[in-house]
Write a protein that holds these residues in place. Structure first.
Motif, PDB file in Angstrom:
ATOM      1  N   HIS A   1      -6.902   3.860  -6.622  1.00  6.67           N
ATOM      2  CA  HIS A   1      -6.895   5.285  -6.281  1.00  6.67           C
ATOM      3  C   HIS A   1      -5.724   5.563  -5.348  1.00  6.67           C
ATOM      4  CE1 HIS A   1      -8.610   9.257  -5.460  1.00  6.67           C
ATOM      5  NE2 HIS A   1      -8.288   9.050  -4.203  1.00  6.67           N
TER       6      HIS A   1
ATOM      7  N   LEU B   1      -7.542  -8.827  -5.726  1.00  7.32           N
ATOM      8  CA  LEU B   1      -8.928  -8.740  -5.269  1.00  7.32           C
ATOM      9  C   LEU B   1      -9.680  -9.944  -5.810  1.00  7.32           C
ATOM     10  CD1 LEU B   1      -9.465  -4.966  -6.107  1.00  7.32           C
ATOM     11  CD2 LEU B   1      -8.888  -5.940  -3.881  1.00  7.32           C
TER      12      LEU B   1
ATOM     13  N   THR C   1      -6.347   8.291 -10.068  1.00  8.53           N
ATOM     14  CA  THR C   1      -7.160   7.076 -10.199  1.00  8.53           C
ATOM     15  C   THR C   1      -6.966   6.462 -11.573  1.00  8.53           C
ATOM     16  OG1 THR C   1      -8.858   8.004  -8.741  1.00  8.53           O
ATOM     17  CG2 THR C   1      -9.457   6.060 -10.008  1.00  8.53           C
TER      18      THR C   1
ATOM     19  N   THR D   1      -5.980   2.741  -2.562  1.00  4.48           N
ATOM     20  CA  THR D   1      -7.259   2.071  -2.351  1.00  4.48           C
ATOM     21  C   THR D   1      -7.625   1.320  -3.624  1.00  4.48           C
ATOM     22  OG1 THR D   1      -8.016   3.788  -0.832  1.00  4.48           O
ATOM     23  CG2 THR D   1      -9.685   2.325  -1.760  1.00  4.48           C
ATOM     24  N   PHE D   2      -7.920   0.053  -3.466  1.00  4.38           N
ATOM     25  CA  PHE D   2      -8.259  -0.818  -4.592  1.00  4.38           C
ATOM     26  C   PHE D   2      -9.712  -1.262  -4.443  1.00  4.38           C
ATOM     27  CE2 PHE D   2      -3.843  -1.476  -5.872  1.00  4.38           C
ATOM     28  CZ  PHE D   2      -3.165  -1.218  -4.692  1.00  4.38           C
ATOM     29  N   GLN D   3     -10.421  -1.243  -5.584  1.00  2.00           N
ATOM     30  CA  GLN D   3     -11.805  -1.693  -5.565  1.00  2.00           C
ATOM     31  C   GLN D   3     -12.040  -2.713  -6.663  1.00  2.00           C
ATOM     32  OE1 GLN D   3     -13.952   2.168  -5.823  1.00  2.00           O
ATOM     33  NE2 GLN D   3     -14.872   1.554  -3.888  1.00  2.00           N
TER      34      GLN D   3
ATOM     35  N   GLU E   1     -15.207  -5.990  -3.402  1.00  4.68           N
ATOM     36  CA  GLU E   1     -14.117  -5.917  -2.422  1.00  4.68           C
ATOM     37  C   GLU E   1     -13.377  -4.590  -2.495  1.00  4.68           C
ATOM     38  OE1 GLU E   1     -11.421  -9.197  -2.785  1.00  4.68           O
ATOM     39  OE2 GLU E   1     -10.598  -8.925  -0.775  1.00  4.68           O
ATOM     40  N   VAL E   2     -13.025  -4.069  -1.342  1.00 10.18           N
ATOM     41  CA  VAL E   2     -12.222  -2.856  -1.238  1.00 10.18           C
ATOM     42  C   VAL E   2     -11.046  -3.154  -0.309  1.00 10.18           C
ATOM     43  CG1 VAL E   2     -12.121  -0.435  -0.548  1.00 10.18           C
ATOM     44  CG2 VAL E   2     -14.218  -1.359  -1.595  1.00 10.18           C
ATOM     45  N   LYS E   3      -9.861  -2.845  -0.787  1.00 10.22           N
ATOM     46  CA  LYS E   3      -8.671  -3.040   0.046  1.00 10.22           C
ATOM     47  C   LYS E   3      -7.845  -1.768   0.052  1.00 10.22           C
ATOM     48  CE  LYS E   3      -7.958  -8.037  -0.185  1.00 10.22           C
ATOM     49  NZ  LYS E   3      -6.995  -9.120  -0.523  1.00 10.22           N
ATOM     50  N   LYS E   4      -7.205  -1.517   1.165  1.00 13.08           N
ATOM     51  CA  LYS E   4      -6.367  -0.322   1.281  1.00 13.08           C
ATOM     52  C   LYS E   4      -4.949  -0.697   1.680  1.00 13.08           C
ATOM     53  CE  LYS E   4      -9.933   3.112   2.282  1.00 13.08           C
ATOM     54  NZ  LYS E   4     -10.334   4.266   3.135  1.00 13.08           N
TER      55      LYS E   4
ATOM     56  N   SER F   1     -12.423  -2.667 -12.058  1.00 13.42           N
ATOM     57  CA  SER F   1     -11.634  -2.416 -10.861  1.00 13.42           C
ATOM     58  C   SER F   1     -11.015  -1.037 -10.962  1.00 13.42           C
ATOM     59  CB  SER F   1     -10.537  -3.477 -10.705  1.00 13.42           C
ATOM     60  OG  SER F   1      -9.781  -3.272  -9.532  1.00 13.42           O
ATOM     61  N   SER F   2     -10.607  -0.516  -9.828  1.00 16.69           N
ATOM     62  CA  SER F   2      -9.940   0.781  -9.827  1.00 16.69           C
ATOM     63  C   SER F   2      -8.857   0.812  -8.769  1.00 16.69           C
ATOM     64  CB  SER F   2     -10.934   1.921  -9.593  1.00 16.69           C
ATOM     65  OG  SER F   2     -11.490   1.821  -8.296  1.00 16.69           O
TER      66      SER F   2
END
Lengths: 113, 118
Positions: free
Chosen positions: A75, A49, A20, A62-64, A54-57, A72-73
């Motif tokens: 993973h 994003l 992460t 996985t992006f937040q 928002e969360v996208k995969k 933002s992160s």
């Protein structure tokens, strides 16, 4: 001016472990983008994003985007040797949807087989 | 997406000479291009925003007389490093932004130019 901080600077993992990287902006962002740069290469766009929370995969990624649109992160689940590279977040200042990006310092990911 | 090329990919020059780097948008007309500089294992630092048909907008601390930018057409921007010195040695990357809808703007980067000043 706007600052984007990214941690950690370096990350070494064994293949199969998770990874992460975190990104924090000093100001509210209009949107945030993530890029990957392979050693010797140029940055390649991964995702953008825009919405609060928002969360996208993308497969194992996985992006937040935080609720306040300041952090933002990214993973990665079960890393592979192909994930090696530097991951950059880049934020665009609030109120603008077009124009310059401010890049974080990047996280250099090393994956040991 | 947009395809961006840069030329040359590598250049070695003597201190005091000038070097021109070209950035071309091959399949997209770009009114705006961005020039970045990246030192080894560091982040991308925006140097300037190149605007077609007008003067470039330089970031704070970037000398406009040293880093000359010309954006004469919708597909070509050039960066000239004048009177280069060893501390100018770096990886120079250009990019274009492709608008994909409201609030959506992806940047496409060129392959970069590695400048070494001896």
């Amino acid at each position: 001016g706007q600052q984007v901080m990214q941690i950690p600077q370096y990350q070494h993992v064994q293949e199969g472990e998770d990874f992460t990287t975190y990104c924090n902006s000093s100001t509210t962002l209009s949107n945030i983008q993530w890029y990957k740069q392979r050693p010797g290469g140029h940055p390649v766009f991964l995702i953008q994003l825009v919405k609060s929370g928002e969360v996208k995969k993308q497969k194992r990624l996985t992006f937040q985007f935080g609720e306040a649109k300041k952090n933002s992160s990214l993973h990665i689940t079960a890393t592979q040797t192909t994930d090696v590279g530097t991951y950059f977040c880049a934020g665009r200042a609030g109120g603008t949807s077009y124009g310059k990006l401010t890049f974080g310092q990047g996280t250099i990911l090393t994956v040991h087989p | 997406g947009a395809v961006v090329s840069q030329h040359p990919s590598r250049v070695i020059c003597k201190s005091g000479t000038s070097v021109k780097i070209e950035c071309r948008s091959l399949d997209f007309q770009a009114t705006t291009m961005f020039w970045y500089r990246q030192f080894p294992k560091q982040s991308l630092m925006l140097m300037a925003t190149s605007n077609e048909g007008s003067k470039a907008t330089y970031e704070q601390g970037v000398e406009k007389d040293k880093f000359l930018i010309n954006h004469a057409s919708l597909t070509l921007s050039t960066l000239t490093v004048t009177s280069a010195h060893p501390e100018d040695s770096s990886f120079y990357i250009c990019s274009v932004t492709l608008a994909g809808g409201p609030g959506y703007n992806e940047q496409f980067f060129g392959p970069g130019t590695r400048l070494t000043v001896l």
